[in-house]
Enzyme design. Structure first.
Site, PDB file in Angstrom:
ATOM      1  N   GLU A  54      -3.201 -10.262 -21.231  1.00  0.00           N
ATOM      2  CA  GLU A  54      -2.370 -10.310 -20.024  1.00  0.00           C
ATOM      3  C   GLU A  54      -2.018 -11.746 -19.636  1.00  0.00           C
ATOM      4  OE1 GLU A  54      -4.506  -8.300 -16.855  1.00  0.00           O
ATOM      5  OE2 GLU A  54      -6.425  -9.035 -17.605  1.00  0.00           O
ATOM      6  N   ASP A  57       0.357  -8.448 -15.434  1.00  0.00           N
ATOM      7  CA  ASP A  57       0.056  -9.883 -15.394  1.00  0.00           C
ATOM      8  C   ASP A  57       0.780 -10.649 -16.488  1.00  0.00           C
ATOM      9  OD1 ASP A  57      -1.632 -10.462 -13.160  1.00  0.00           O
ATOM     10  OD2 ASP A  57      -3.139  -9.189 -14.096  1.00  0.00           O
ATOM     11  N   CYS A 107      -1.096  -1.027 -21.039  1.00  0.00           N
ATOM     12  CA  CYS A 107      -1.641  -0.352 -19.857  1.00  0.00           C
ATOM     13  C   CYS A 107      -1.045  -0.859 -18.545  1.00  0.00           C
ATOM     14  CB  CYS A 107      -3.161  -0.471 -19.828  1.00  0.00           C
ATOM     15  SG  CYS A 107      -3.725  -2.155 -19.577  1.00  0.00           S
ATOM     16  N   HIS A 121       0.837  -1.211   0.000  1.00  0.00           N
ATOM     17  CA  HIS A 121       0.000   0.000   0.000  1.00  0.00           C
ATOM     18  C   HIS A 121       0.865   1.252   0.000  1.00  0.00           C
ATOM     19  CE1 HIS A 121      -3.999  -1.839   1.601  1.00  0.00           C
ATOM     20  NE2 HIS A 121      -3.837  -1.972   0.303  1.00  0.00           N
TER      21      HIS A 121
HETATM   22  C1  PEP Z   1      -2.085  -5.575 -15.912  1.00  0.00           C
HETATM   23  O1  PEP Z   1      -2.204  -6.750 -15.541  1.00  0.00           O
HETATM   24  O2  PEP Z   1      -1.058  -5.121 -16.456  1.00  0.00           O
HETATM   25  C2  PEP Z   1      -3.182  -4.607 -15.681  1.00  0.00           C
HETATM   26  C3  PEP Z   1      -3.172  -3.398 -16.217  1.00  0.00           C
HETATM   27  O3  PEP Z   1      -4.181  -4.982 -14.875  1.00  0.00           O
HETATM   28  P1  PEP Z   1      -4.070  -5.041 -13.262  1.00  0.00           P
HETATM   29  O4  PEP Z   1      -2.791  -4.371 -12.854  1.00  0.00           O
HETATM   30  O5  PEP Z   1      -5.301  -4.355 -12.783  1.00  0.00           O
HETATM   31  O6  PEP Z   1      -4.067  -6.529 -13.013  1.00  0.00           O
HETATM   32 MG    MG Z   2      -4.068  -7.568 -14.854  1.00  0.00          MG
END
Ligand code: PEP
Ligand code: MG
Length: 526
Positions: A414, A438, A485, A178
């Site tokens: 992912e 991921d 992303c 966190h």
């Molecule tokens: C990712 O897995 O890169 C992603 C953007 O989703 P999250 O971080 O929410 O798993």
């Molecule tokens: Mg993800």
């Protein structure tokens, strides 16, 4: 000069004199001068203030303090402390004893996801004990310094005044804690997991923090200092660039925002986002007992769509399970939750949860250009089934007389399997978005939250670049937009690699947008 290597916690560079965290706390010898009830009241006021201050920059992350407030008011905690005081224990001992008792309970549950709750609990204990004494926790260093501590808790980060601290370094902690999430949202460069930096330091030592590389230089030589100083000047007080940026070699790049709250669109717009690349809708489902209904979800998605003033918004359907547990959706314990029933797998089997969300997203498109995206897609069949459900929901809404424009339907990439079949997915989906957090974890079979295997998860490893290259190529072949992303998109060292692979859309936390746009505008990759 001594170079120490830890884990990149929060991007950016900071240079300053070391301020040891312990020096800022009231000394253990200072006399306890307040009764417990008064300390409780002050601690509660502190948390409300911290939550409000953080919410101004990072509304989603501010919820860490809403959760701490709930913990502070938990009858089990307060009852435990009062019982010990009634039995004659000194107030401070009663607080630490009750906190230790509860922490043990968390630990016994053996759920790694509860580790953060444990840290929040310890944070509350320190705050309460600190409030028994005067002065308050955060005395100020005389000039802008680097906060160095064995461990930093969420409230330490939230309480850091940017006028007083340029960055931080810690012995313990991981990039997924966190505290790290807060640091990134608030834009403090920092390095975690340096093991024993507190042993090497004296207050006032000069430090360079390279939060991007996860390195700290103690007593740097002149050349290193000069090199880093020029980089900090580069990033200080960046102007906000609005609209897509062009690289120096003439390619137009869109920089969008990842947000996790209805209010996140305000910050995204302020920072110059060209749209929202991912709305992590889990925020609507967290810290509550009952699932939000369609109308409540519509209100949140509408706020985001309207807030972006005509820019595109991609709303991701619920990605529950594994690292995203939700109390309102209790799942049976699994031996391997990261490889288990999560994300779209769960949605496809729970239409009563999935369809109200899809309907709310589709209805929100009346208030701005909205797209729907599915998380954790592993096969083409999963995507086709999810899309079919969304399309039936759209027909049904139109039959009911609602005027809904066409809504693009896309998929996250992912899981390595989806990258490997990106050509098939790109044929069917309206857009692809690569979630590198991921994707990297699954490519290397290395838990994204486990610091012991963090060194394996190199975003610029050939294996990752090949997967991203395949997706980028598939998007181009089928004329479908591809964005990145995950955290990699905000990592300045990785950005040139992504653009070389043909990526023209990045989506990052709003705080990184100004620096990212500026970096892109200077990149010459030919
Ligand atoms: C990712 O897995 O890169 C992603 C953007 O989703 P999250 O971080 O929410 O798993
Ligand atoms: Mg993800």
């Amino acid at each position: 000069m001594l170079k120490l290597t830890g884990m990149p916690g929060s991007y950016g560079i900071a240079i300053g004199k070391a301020v040891l965290g312990e020096d800022l706390r009231p000394s253990a010898q200072a006399e306890v001068s307040l009764p417990f009830e008064e300390a409780l009241r002050l601690a509660r006021d502190d948390l409300i203030r911290l939550r409000n201050e953080v919410a101004a920059h990072a509304p989603h992350e501010a919820e860490i303090f809403s959760a701490q407030l709930l913990m502070l008011d938990d009858p089990m905690l307060q009852g435990g402390i009062r019982r010990r005081i009634a039995q004659g224990e000194p107030v401070e001992k009663a607080i630490s004893g009750a906190i230790a008792e509860l922490t043990r309970l968390f630990r016994e549950l053996k759920d790694p996801l509860l580790r953060e709750r444990q840290t929040d609990l310890e944070d509350i204990g320190r705050r309460l004990s600190g409030r028994l004494r005067k002065p308050p926790l955060s005395a100020c260093p005389p000039e802008q310094g680097i906060l160095v501590a064995r461990e930093l808790f969420p409230s330490d980060i939230a309480g850091m005044n940017p006028e007083q601290y340029a960055g931080f370094a810690t012995d313990l902690g991981t990039p997924t804690s966190h505290a790290a999430i807060l640091a990134r949202s608030l834009g403090f460069p920092g390095v975690f997991g340096l093991k024993d930096i507190t042993r090497y330091l004296r207050p006032g030592d000069i430090l360079i923090i390279d939060g991007t590389a996860g390195a700290v230089y103690l007593d740097p030589d002149r050349e290193t200092l000069r090199r880093y100083a020029s980089r900090t000047e580069d990033t200080a007080r960046l102007p906000i660039l609005r609209g897509p940026v062009m690289t120096a070699h003439g390619v137009l790049i869109l920089v969008k925002a990842n947000i996790g709250s209805a209010g996140g669109s305000r910050q995204a717009l302020e920072m110059g986002a060209d749209g929202i690349g991912v709305v992590r809708t889990e925020f609507l489902f967290q810290d509550r007992e009952r699932l939000p209904d369609e109308e409540e979800q519509l209100a949140a998605y509408r706020q985001i769509a309207e807030g972006m003033e005509g820019r595109p918004v991609i709303i991701r359907t619920l990605d529950a399970g594994s690292d995203k547990p939700l109390p309102c959706l209790p799942l049976e314990p699994e031996a391997n939750p990261a490889l288990g029933w999560r994300g779209i797998r769960l949605s496809l089997e729970m239409p009563d949860t999935f369809l109200p969300q899809v309907r709310a997203i589709l209805r929100a498109s009346a208030f701005g250009p909205v797209g729907v995206m599915f998380p954790m897609i592993a096969t083409l069949e999963e995507f086709l089934k999810a899309r079919e459900m969304a399309e039936s929901a759209l027909q049904e809404l139109r039959r009911q007389g609602r005027d809904i424009p066409p809504v693009p339907i896309g998929t996250m990439i992912e899981i390595p399997s989806s990258a490997l079949i990106a050509d098939a997915l790109a044929r069917e989906a309206d857009f692809l978005s690569i979630g590198t957090n991921d994707l990297i974890q699954y490519a290397f079979a290395a838990d994204r939250a486990n610091p012991k295997v963090a060194s394996l998860t190199d975003p610029r490893h050939e294996a990752v670049l090949r997967l991203i290259g395949m997706v980028s190529e598939a998007g181009r072949a089928h004329g479908k937009p591809v964005s990145v992303c995950g955290e990699m998109a905000a990592d300045p060292e990785s950005v040139p690699f992504l653009l070389r692979l043909g990526i023209t859309e990045l989506s990052v936390s709003p705080v990184f947008i100004p620096a990212l746009k500026r970096q892109i505008s200077k990149l010459d990759l030919v």
